[in-house]
Design a protein around this motif. Structure first.
Motif, PDB file in Angstrom:
ATOM      1  N   LEU A  82       0.833  -1.200   0.000  1.00  0.00           N
ATOM      2  CA  LEU A  82       0.000   0.000   0.000  1.00  0.00           C
ATOM      3  C   LEU A  82       0.871   1.256   0.000  1.00  0.00           C
ATOM      4  O   LEU A  82       0.630   2.192  -0.770  1.00  0.00           O
ATOM      5  N   LEU A  83       1.894   1.263   0.822  1.00  0.00           N
ATOM      6  CA  LEU A  83       2.795   2.417   0.895  1.00  0.00           C
ATOM      7  C   LEU A  83       3.433   2.696  -0.459  1.00  0.00           C
ATOM      8  O   LEU A  83       3.449   3.842  -0.920  1.00  0.00           O
ATOM      9  N   THR A  84       3.935   1.651  -1.103  1.00  0.00           N
ATOM     10  CA  THR A  84       4.641   1.846  -2.377  1.00  0.00           C
ATOM     11  C   THR A  84       3.694   2.113  -3.544  1.00  0.00           C
ATOM     12  O   THR A  84       4.142   2.541  -4.608  1.00  0.00           O
ATOM     13  N   GLU A  85       2.422   1.902  -3.339  1.00  0.00           N
ATOM     14  CA  GLU A  85       1.438   2.287  -4.345  1.00  0.00           C
ATOM     15  C   GLU A  85       1.331   3.814  -4.422  1.00  0.00           C
ATOM     16  O   GLU A  85       1.060   4.374  -5.478  1.00  0.00           O
ATOM     17  N   GLU A 109      12.368   5.479   2.926  1.00  0.00           N
ATOM     18  CA  GLU A 109      13.329   5.291   4.023  1.00  0.00           C
ATOM     19  C   GLU A 109      12.760   5.848   5.335  1.00  0.00           C
ATOM     20  O   GLU A 109      12.858   5.208   6.380  1.00  0.00           O
ATOM     21  N   HIS A 110      12.158   7.023   5.267  1.00  0.00           N
ATOM     22  CA  HIS A 110      11.568   7.616   6.474  1.00  0.00           C
ATOM     23  C   HIS A 110      10.486   6.688   7.039  1.00  0.00           C
ATOM     24  O   HIS A 110      10.430   6.465   8.254  1.00  0.00           O
ATOM     25  N   ALA A 111       9.651   6.143   6.184  1.00  0.00           N
ATOM     26  CA  ALA A 111       8.591   5.230   6.632  1.00  0.00           C
ATOM     27  C   ALA A 111       9.187   4.029   7.367  1.00  0.00           C
ATOM     28  O   ALA A 111       8.680   3.620   8.416  1.00  0.00           O
ATOM     29  N   GLN A 112      10.267   3.486   6.835  1.00  0.00           N
ATOM     30  CA  GLN A 112      10.896   2.318   7.459  1.00  0.00           C
ATOM     31  C   GLN A 112      11.585   2.680   8.772  1.00  0.00           C
ATOM     32  O   GLN A 112      11.572   1.884   9.728  1.00  0.00           O
ATOM     33  N   ILE A 113      12.163   3.862   8.851  1.00  0.00           N
ATOM     34  CA  ILE A 113      12.787   4.312  10.101  1.00  0.00           C
ATOM     35  C   ILE A 113      11.716   4.467  11.180  1.00  0.00           C
ATOM     36  O   ILE A 113      11.893   4.011  12.315  1.00  0.00           O
ATOM     37  N   VAL A 114      10.607   5.100  10.828  1.00  0.00           N
ATOM     38  CA  VAL A 114       9.530   5.279  11.805  1.00  0.00           C
ATOM     39  C   VAL A 114       8.935   3.917  12.177  1.00  0.00           C
ATOM     40  O   VAL A 114       8.640   3.659  13.349  1.00  0.00           O
ATOM     41  N   GLU A 115       8.786   3.036  11.205  1.00  0.00           N
ATOM     42  CA  GLU A 115       8.291   1.685  11.482  1.00  0.00           C
ATOM     43  C   GLU A 115       9.149   0.993  12.544  1.00  0.00           C
ATOM     44  O   GLU A 115       8.638   0.489  13.555  1.00  0.00           O
ATOM     45  N   LYS A 116      10.444   0.974  12.324  1.00  0.00           N
ATOM     46  CA  LYS A 116      11.345   0.264  13.237  1.00  0.00           C
ATOM     47  C   LYS A 116      11.429   0.956  14.597  1.00  0.00           C
ATOM     48  O   LYS A 116      11.542   0.291  15.622  1.00  0.00           O
ATOM     49  N   THR A 117      11.353   2.279  14.593  1.00  0.00           N
ATOM     50  CA  THR A 117      11.365   3.016  15.851  1.00  0.00           C
ATOM     51  C   THR A 117      10.098   2.710  16.655  1.00  0.00           C
ATOM     52  O   THR A 117      10.152   2.516  17.876  1.00  0.00           O
ATOM     53  N   MET A 118       8.978   2.644  15.960  1.00  0.00           N
ATOM     54  CA  MET A 118       7.726   2.294  16.628  1.00  0.00           C
ATOM     55  C   MET A 118       7.800   0.880  17.215  1.00  0.00           C
ATOM     56  O   MET A 118       7.324   0.637  18.337  1.00  0.00           O
ATOM     57  N   VAL A 156       1.669   0.828  11.678  1.00  0.00           N
ATOM     58  CA  VAL A 156       1.260   2.225  11.858  1.00  0.00           C
ATOM     59  C   VAL A 156       2.407   3.151  11.475  1.00  0.00           C
ATOM     60  O   VAL A 156       2.220   4.136  10.757  1.00  0.00           O
ATOM     61  N   GLY A 157       3.598   2.840  11.929  1.00  0.00           N
ATOM     62  CA  GLY A 157       4.765   3.650  11.583  1.00  0.00           C
ATOM     63  C   GLY A 157       5.039   3.657  10.085  1.00  0.00           C
ATOM     64  O   GLY A 157       5.348   4.703   9.501  1.00  0.00           O
ATOM     65  N   LEU A 158       4.911   2.507   9.471  1.00  0.00           N
ATOM     66  CA  LEU A 158       5.167   2.386   8.037  1.00  0.00           C
ATOM     67  C   LEU A 158       4.181   3.216   7.218  1.00  0.00           C
ATOM     68  O   LEU A 158       4.556   3.863   6.238  1.00  0.00           O
ATOM     69  N   LEU A 159       2.935   3.236   7.630  1.00  0.00           N
ATOM     70  CA  LEU A 159       1.883   3.899   6.852  1.00  0.00           C
ATOM     71  C   LEU A 159       1.587   5.340   7.266  1.00  0.00           C
ATOM     72  O   LEU A 159       0.739   5.992   6.652  1.00  0.00           O
ATOM     73  N   HIS A 160       2.285   5.864   8.261  1.00  0.00           N
ATOM     74  CA  HIS A 160       1.888   7.163   8.818  1.00  0.00           C
ATOM     75  C   HIS A 160       1.898   8.306   7.801  1.00  0.00           C
ATOM     76  O   HIS A 160       1.118   9.237   7.924  1.00  0.00           O
ATOM     77  N   ASP A 161       2.768   8.250   6.813  1.00  0.00           N
ATOM     78  CA  ASP A 161       2.841   9.314   5.802  1.00  0.00           C
ATOM     79  C   ASP A 161       2.356   8.840   4.431  1.00  0.00           C
ATOM     80  O   ASP A 161       2.797   9.342   3.399  1.00  0.00           O
ATOM     81  N   LEU A 162       1.446   7.886   4.427  1.00  0.00           N
ATOM     82  CA  LEU A 162       0.950   7.285   3.182  1.00  0.00           C
ATOM     83  C   LEU A 162       0.622   8.314   2.112  1.00  0.00           C
ATOM     84  O   LEU A 162       0.966   8.149   0.946  1.00  0.00           O
TER      85      LEU A 162
END
Length: 181
Positions: A9-12, A21-30, A49-55
């Motif tokens: 969904l994110l990459t769509e 990269e930002h999405a993955q950083i927030v994902e891992k931090t979450m 949630v972290g991965l999709l926050h800036d969808l």
């Protein structure tokens, strides 16, 4: 929603390397904070949630945290994910207040991970492993440095969590150390 479904969904809606990269950083931090705060059984959910926050940010920056709700509802995404991701735009374009501790963490660390990343880039080592709180605080005080990272949001997030700014920064550095470099 699985991580793979969230990534698809994110990459769509996002193709720029910076946003991915930002999405993955927030994902891992979450995920780090889920474990640290006693929500280990929800670690994957926090990560999604972290991965999709800036969808919606890349394609709809003017409708950030608004358009994503529409997109996710059309895709049948869990309302908890929709609420959590939208709540990180609280006071900035949406009136959905972060309620759960997870939402407050997202609100607090989104901008902060960007600021810390900018500090790391300026360091000779280019590493978060030797980064100290005082280095981040020094750059944090410089309003021109990483000007796009809202100090007001970071501070409001720390307040929501009941943490000091120093605690939030130190814990986020620790989170980033677990997966960067």
């Amino acid at each position: 929603m699985t991580r793979e479904q969230a990534w698809n969904l994110l990459t769509e809606y996002n193709q720029e390397a910076f946003h991915l990269e930002h999405a993955q950083i927030v994902e891992k931090t979450m995920m780090y904070f889920a474990e640290k705060l006693g929500y280990g059984d929800e670690k994957d959910f926090w990560g999604v949630v972290g991965l999709l926050h800036d969808l919606d940010f890349e394609q709809y920056p003017e409708e950030h945290c608004i358009k994503s709700q529409e997109i996710m509802r059309e895709k049948g995404v869990d309302e908890r994910i929709i609420h959590a991701t939208a709540s990180h735009g609280y006071g900035l374009g949406v009136d959905i207040e972060p309620e759960h501790e997870m939402e407050k963490v997202l609100y607090a660390i989104d901008e902060l991970t960007g600021l810390i990343g900018a500090v790391v880039i300026m360091r000779p080592s280019k590493s978060v492993q030797d980064l100290e709180l005082k280095s981040v605080k020094k750059k944090y005080k410089s309003k021109g440095f990483a000007a796009g990272c809202s100090r007001e949001v970071i501070e409001r997030g720390a307040d929501m969590l009941g943490w000091t700014l120093d605690d939030l920064i130190a814990q986020t550095i620790e989170a980033l150390r677990t997966f960067q470099d």
